[in-house]
Motif scaffolding. Structure first.
Motif, PDB file in Angstrom:
ATOM      1  N   ASP A   1      13.926  24.432   6.954  1.00 12.74           N
ATOM      2  CA  ASP A   1      13.408  23.551   8.006  1.00 12.74           C
ATOM      3  C   ASP A   1      11.885  23.539   8.020  1.00 12.74           C
ATOM      4  O   ASP A   1      11.271  23.230   9.038  1.00 12.74           O
ATOM      5  N   GLU A   2      11.269  23.863   6.897  1.00 11.08           N
ATOM      6  CA  GLU A   2       9.810  23.904   6.802  1.00 11.08           C
ATOM      7  C   GLU A   2       9.291  22.720   5.989  1.00 11.08           C
ATOM      8  O   GLU A   2       9.821  22.402   4.925  1.00 11.08           O
ATOM      9  N   PHE A   3       8.246  22.084   6.518  1.00 14.16           N
ATOM     10  CA  PHE A   3       7.620  20.943   5.853  1.00 14.16           C
ATOM     11  C   PHE A   3       6.116  21.191   5.764  1.00 14.16           C
ATOM     12  O   PHE A   3       5.537  21.891   6.602  1.00 14.16           O
ATOM     13  N   VAL A   4       5.496  20.582   4.763  1.00 22.02           N
ATOM     14  CA  VAL A   4       4.045  20.678   4.586  1.00 22.02           C
ATOM     15  C   VAL A   4       3.477  19.265   4.497  1.00 22.02           C
ATOM     16  O   VAL A   4       4.042  18.401   3.814  1.00 22.02           O
ATOM     17  N   VAL A   5       2.380  19.034   5.210  1.00 20.32           N
ATOM     18  CA  VAL A   5       1.689  17.747   5.173  1.00 20.32           C
ATOM     19  C   VAL A   5       0.296  17.973   4.590  1.00 20.32           C
ATOM     20  O   VAL A   5      -0.447  18.837   5.068  1.00 20.32           O
ATOM     21  N   ILE A   6      -0.048  17.205   3.550  1.00 17.52           N
ATOM     22  CA  ILE A   6      -1.387  17.259   2.955  1.00 17.52           C
ATOM     23  C   ILE A   6      -2.166  16.043   3.433  1.00 17.52           C
ATOM     24  O   ILE A   6      -1.711  14.906   3.285  1.00 17.52           O
ATOM     25  N   LEU A   7      -3.339  16.284   4.002  1.00 20.64           N
ATOM     26  CA  LEU A   7      -4.179  15.199   4.503  1.00 20.64           C
ATOM     27  C   LEU A   7      -5.544  15.272   3.819  1.00 20.64           C
ATOM     28  O   LEU A   7      -6.219  16.308   3.871  1.00 20.64           O
ATOM     29  N   LYS A   8      -5.935  14.175   3.201  1.00 28.72           N
ATOM     30  CA  LYS A   8      -7.224  14.121   2.517  1.00 28.72           C
ATOM     31  C   LYS A   8      -8.286  13.513   3.425  1.00 28.72           C
ATOM     32  O   LYS A   8      -8.000  12.607   4.205  1.00 28.72           O
ATOM     33  N   ASP A   9      -9.507  14.024   3.288  1.00 34.29           N
ATOM     34  CA  ASP A   9     -10.656  13.471   4.002  1.00 34.29           C
ATOM     35  C   ASP A   9     -10.398  13.403   5.507  1.00 34.29           C
ATOM     36  O   ASP A   9     -10.333  12.332   6.103  1.00 34.29           O
ATOM     37  N   VAL A  10     -10.235  14.556   6.131  1.00 36.53           N
ATOM     38  CA  VAL A  10      -9.978  14.638   7.567  1.00 36.53           C
ATOM     39  C   VAL A  10     -11.041  15.520   8.218  1.00 36.53           C
ATOM     40  O   VAL A  10     -11.774  16.237   7.544  1.00 36.53           O
TER      41      VAL A  10
ATOM     42  N   LEU B   1       0.826  -1.207   0.000  1.00 35.71           N
ATOM     43  CA  LEU B   1       0.000   0.000   0.000  1.00 35.71           C
ATOM     44  C   LEU B   1       0.862   1.259   0.000  1.00 35.71           C
ATOM     45  O   LEU B   1       0.481   2.282  -0.579  1.00 35.71           O
ATOM     46  N   ALA B   2       2.025   1.186   0.659  1.00 36.93           N
ATOM     47  CA  ALA B   2       2.936   2.335   0.659  1.00 36.93           C
ATOM     48  C   ALA B   2       3.429   2.619  -0.758  1.00 36.93           C
ATOM     49  O   ALA B   2       3.490   3.778  -1.189  1.00 36.93           O
ATOM     50  N   ARG B   3       3.767   1.559  -1.494  1.00 36.74           N
ATOM     51  CA  ARG B   3       4.225   1.753  -2.879  1.00 36.74           C
ATOM     52  C   ARG B   3       3.092   2.290  -3.752  1.00 36.74           C
ATOM     53  O   ARG B   3       3.303   3.158  -4.603  1.00 36.74           O
ATOM     54  N   ILE B   4       1.880   1.755  -3.538  1.00 35.82           N
ATOM     55  CA  ILE B   4       0.725   2.232  -4.304  1.00 35.82           C
ATOM     56  C   ILE B   4       0.452   3.700  -3.996  1.00 35.82           C
ATOM     57  O   ILE B   4       0.156   4.503  -4.891  1.00 35.82           O
ATOM     58  N   ALA B   5       0.558   4.069  -2.707  1.00 31.35           N
ATOM     59  CA  ALA B   5       0.299   5.454  -2.304  1.00 31.35           C
ATOM     60  C   ALA B   5       1.314   6.405  -2.933  1.00 31.35           C
ATOM     61  O   ALA B   5       0.958   7.487  -3.410  1.00 31.35           O
ATOM     62  N   ILE B   6       2.586   5.998  -2.935  1.00 30.66           N
ATOM     63  CA  ILE B   6       3.622   6.852  -3.524  1.00 30.66           C
ATOM     64  C   ILE B   6       3.381   7.033  -5.019  1.00 30.66           C
ATOM     65  O   ILE B   6       3.480   8.139  -5.559  1.00 30.66           O
ATOM     66  N   ALA B   7       3.037   5.931  -5.699  1.00 29.63           N
ATOM     67  CA  ALA B   7       2.756   6.025  -7.134  1.00 29.63           C
ATOM     68  C   ALA B   7       1.569   6.949  -7.387  1.00 29.63           C
ATOM     69  O   ALA B   7       1.571   7.750  -8.330  1.00 29.63           O
ATOM     70  N   SER B   8       0.554   6.847  -6.533  1.00 34.09           N
ATOM     71  CA  SER B   8      -0.621   7.705  -6.677  1.00 34.09           C
ATOM     72  C   SER B   8      -0.263   9.167  -6.441  1.00 34.09           C
ATOM     73  O   SER B   8      -0.735  10.063  -7.152  1.00 34.09           O
ATOM     74  N   GLN B   9       0.584   9.421  -5.449  1.00 33.31           N
ATOM     75  CA  GLN B   9       0.995  10.795  -5.160  1.00 33.31           C
ATOM     76  C   GLN B   9       1.848  11.371  -6.285  1.00 33.31           C
ATOM     77  O   GLN B   9       1.758  12.564  -6.604  1.00 33.31           O
ATOM     78  N   LEU B  10       2.664  10.527  -6.904  1.00 31.02           N
ATOM     79  CA  LEU B  10       3.456  10.993  -8.045  1.00 31.02           C
ATOM     80  C   LEU B  10       2.553  11.350  -9.222  1.00 31.02           C
ATOM     81  O   LEU B  10       2.818  12.311  -9.955  1.00 31.02           O
ATOM     82  N   ARG B  11       1.474  10.587  -9.389  1.00 29.12           N
ATOM     83  CA  ARG B  11       0.566  10.862 -10.501  1.00 29.12           C
ATOM     84  C   ARG B  11      -0.193  12.173 -10.319  1.00 29.12           C
ATOM     85  O   ARG B  11      -0.773  12.693 -11.270  1.00 29.12           O
TER      86      ARG B  11
ATOM     87  N   ARG C   1       6.460  11.210   8.297  1.00 26.47           N
ATOM     88  CA  ARG C   1       5.863  10.112   7.536  1.00 26.47           C
ATOM     89  C   ARG C   1       5.225   9.092   8.476  1.00 26.47           C
ATOM     90  O   ARG C   1       4.173   8.527   8.177  1.00 26.47           O
ATOM     91  N   GLN C   2       5.856   8.850   9.616  1.00 27.35           N
ATOM     92  CA  GLN C   2       5.322   7.875  10.570  1.00 27.35           C
ATOM     93  C   GLN C   2       4.060   8.373  11.266  1.00 27.35           C
ATOM     94  O   GLN C   2       3.292   7.575  11.802  1.00 27.35           O
ATOM     95  N   SER C   3       3.841   9.671  11.251  1.00 25.45           N
ATOM     96  CA  SER C   3       2.736  10.261  12.004  1.00 25.45           C
ATOM     97  C   SER C   3       1.450  10.388  11.196  1.00 25.45           C
ATOM     98  O   SER C   3       0.420  10.772  11.749  1.00 25.45           O
ATOM     99  N   VAL C   4       1.513  10.096   9.898  1.00 29.02           N
ATOM    100  CA  VAL C   4       0.333  10.261   9.054  1.00 29.02           C
ATOM    101  C   VAL C   4       0.021   8.960   8.331  1.00 29.02           C
ATOM    102  O   VAL C   4       0.789   7.997   8.376  1.00 29.02           O
TER     103      VAL C   4
ATOM    104  N   LEU D   1      -0.774   6.394   5.060  1.00 30.23           N
ATOM    105  CA  LEU D   1      -0.056   6.144   3.813  1.00 30.23           C
ATOM    106  C   LEU D   1      -0.563   7.043   2.700  1.00 30.23           C
ATOM    107  O   LEU D   1       0.193   7.425   1.797  1.00 30.23           O
ATOM    108  N   THR D   2      -1.843   7.382   2.734  1.00 31.76           N
ATOM    109  CA  THR D   2      -2.437   8.192   1.670  1.00 31.76           C
ATOM    110  C   THR D   2      -2.194   9.683   1.855  1.00 31.76           C
ATOM    111  O   THR D   2      -2.546  10.477   0.980  1.00 31.76           O
ATOM    112  N   ASP D   3      -1.629  10.092   2.992  1.00 30.16           N
ATOM    113  CA  ASP D   3      -1.279  11.493   3.205  1.00 30.16           C
ATOM    114  C   ASP D   3       0.117  11.761   2.628  1.00 30.16           C
ATOM    115  O   ASP D   3       0.911  10.838   2.455  1.00 30.16           O
ATOM    116  N   SER D   4       0.410  13.007   2.354  1.00 33.01           N
ATOM    117  CA  SER D   4       1.661  13.360   1.673  1.00 33.01           C
ATOM    118  C   SER D   4       2.486  14.322   2.510  1.00 33.01           C
ATOM    119  O   SER D   4       1.942  15.230   3.150  1.00 33.01           O
TER     120      SER D   4
END
Length: 544
Positions: free
Chosen positions: A444-453, A324-334, A429-432, A434-437
């Motif tokens: 030192d700035e990061f952004v997390v995208i969360l769908k359907d929350v 599922l992690a590989r599928i999620a990464i492929a989906s995020q790349l798309r 990555r551990q805190s979200v 697999l489908t989140d990005s």
């Protein structure tokens, strides 16, 4: 019949006609009747102030049940600190609700037909699902801060599919032929309804009413096949809801059955239920699912229920997690395929699609931390909005900035700073899910995208990130914990474009700076109210 199982002997005529009405099935001689001692235990347990003396007297009238209760009370399943030497000692320790649950569980175990080879696999299948639902319901109850009795939720999970067992027990091969073996687009419920005019849910509720079980339990099992989205709230208001627990238990059981045959099956709905309704954290989901499978093995041994031999689900879940992690990464790349410019000459030169995918991955990755980079972020967020808009699914954004990172980087050196950023990326990555990005915005700035929350889940995830960073990372040079400031935003995408993706990013950025202005190491939530953004410090949600 003599011996331990004497109270639970099945008595029915195998040549009797198959009943095809709800009343005929519920009253069929093919069903095991509830022993008198069990009926008395249920009656006593319904009393607001149950009498333990009456309960003990009722149990002692049946040596088989008394022996099994004492044996279970002293088993590892319940983990009592001191051994109970008698029923008189065991019953008060167990409590009325748990005693009722154990007695009914022993009775329910007789919904088995060990003499029919052709039906055995179906009994095993249904019983594995029932024990899974019971274990899940018990786990959910244990997280409610003492507001509910885990034994009561366990019983509800155990009996919510008793209608399936009853239909198999009474209709036998015909139920298999018309419902269980059918492979079409209809659901199990639909096949039952079209064949019988009613479903196993109706049968289960009727049986539970005959057994005089609590009304709230009967009502809860009546809705346990509802879709997951029906119980995901805007707040954690459903965390102590028995119907929500039954729906969640049913979905988990279905997923664990499906994943053993298809590693790629989605578990997004499971994560949504566990995280958004019952406040589980992302990194708890895998462990909970594996523990439930282990619990099923313990329960089947305790109650003498044959669930067949199943592969180790922990191994299967681990393999599914990786896939599922590989599928999620492929989906995020798309998400950014339309924005990735590959020249025609380069495409011709590509020998395989895998090489093209690898090139896209390299273009979208931050080479230091391995998460997505800034060039991926903007088009990906726009695509997420486009995908979420038709369903009105909320999109959440976390803007994470490390506190005092520049001073640490200057004093300890860039090598230490780079290593710290790599660790931060891993924690994010551990805190979200697999489908989140996760993307590195810069420095030192990061952004997390969360769908359907929902807002509570967004707050819970941000709190987990801050606590994990604080606990896991520290600078030996400064002897200080590493903290971060987070700006959190959650809005439902609108067709009118009132909150475009760029505005969401800007709002999260400003909320992060507001968190820093307030002293850092905190989250500030930005909500869009009356046409403007309002900053608040959210309360951390808990399921209790």
């Amino acid at each position: 019949m003599n011996g331990e199982n004497a109270s639970f002997a099945l008595v029915f005529d195998p040549e009797s006609p198959v009943p095809l009405s709800l009343e005929a099935i519920v009253s069929s001689e093919r069903l095991p009747s509830l022993p008198e001692v069990a009926a008395r235990v249920v009656e006593i347990a319904r009393d607001p102030d149950p009498n333990f003396i009456r309960l003990i007297e009722a149990i002692r009238t049946d040596p088989a049940i008394a022996g099994r209760i004492l044996k279970t009370a002293n088993s590892a399943l319940l983990g009592m600190r001191t051994r109970a030497g008698s029923v008189e000692q065991a019953v008060p320790r167990l409590g009325t609700t748990l005693v009722r649950t154990l007695v009914l569980s022993f009775c329910l175990a007789e919904f088995q037909n060990r003499n029919s080879v052709s039906l055995r696999v179906w009994y095993q299948h249904i019983w594995r699902a029932s024990l899974t639902q019971a274990a899940v319901a018990e786990t959910l109850a244990e997280r409610q801060g003492g507001k509910v009795d885990p034994a009561n939720w366990f019983l509800a999970g155990l009996v919510q599919d008793v209608g399936r067992l009853a239909l198999l027990h009474t209709c036998r091969d015909e139920y298999v032929e018309h419902v269980l073996e059918k492979e079409d687009d209809r659901s199990l419920i639909q096949r039952e309804q079209e064949w019988l005019g009613f479903t196993h849910v109706d049968v289960g509720q009727a049986i539970c009413r005959r057994w005089n079980l609590d009304t709230d339990l009967v009502d809860a099992i009546g809705v346990h096949h509802a879709p997951a989205h029906r119980v995901v709230p805007l707040k954690f208001v459903s965390s102590t809801s028995l119907p929500a627990a039954m729906i969640t238990a049913a979905h988990v059981a279905e997923y664990l059955e499906e994943v053993s045959h298809d590693l790629s099956c989605s578990r997004e709905h499971i994560e949504r239920l566990l995280m958004q309704v019952f406040a589980f954290r992302s990194n708890e989901v895998f462990r909970v699912l594996a523990d439930v499978d282990s619990r099923v093995g313990e329960l089947s041994a305790t109650f003498g229920i044959d669930v067949g031999r199943a592969p180790c689900l922990e191994t299967i879940l681990s393999e599914a997690q990786e896939l599922l992690a590989r599928i999620a990464i492929a989906s995020q790349l798309r998400l950014v395929n339309a924005h990735t410019n590959l020249g025609r000459a380069e495409r011709v030169r590509m020998q395989t699609e895998a090489e093209a995918e690898q090139l896209r991955a390299n273009q979208c990755r931050d080479h230091l931390t391995g998460v997505f980079n800034r060039s991926w972020l903007d088009p990906a967020l726009a695509t997420v909005f486009q995908q979420a808009a038709p369903h009105r699914e909320p999109v959440g954004l976390l803007f994470v900035d490390l506190d005092h990172f520049k001073a640490l980087n200057d004093s300890a050196g860039h090598q230490v700073g780079d290593a710290l950023l790599q660790k931060v990326a891993v924690i994010l990555r551990q805190s979200v899910r697999l489908t989140d990005s996760v993307a590195r915005f810069g420095g030192d700035e990061f952004v997390v995208i969360l769908k359907d929350v929902n807002l509570d889940m967004l707050t819970m995830v941000s709190d987990q990130i801050r606590s994990h960073l604080r606990a896991s990372l520290s600078s030996a040079e400064s002897a200080q914990s590493i903290t971060c400031s987070i700006g959190a935003v959650c809005v439902p995408p609108s067709g009118d474009g009132s909150v475009p993706p760029a505005a969401l990013m800007e709002a999260a950025d400003k909320a992060m700076y507001e968190a820093k202005r307030r002293g850092g190491d905190q989250t500030v939530l930005a909500t869009f109210e009356a046409g403007k953004w309002v900053h608040t410090s959210p309360m951390i949600p808990v399921a209790c």
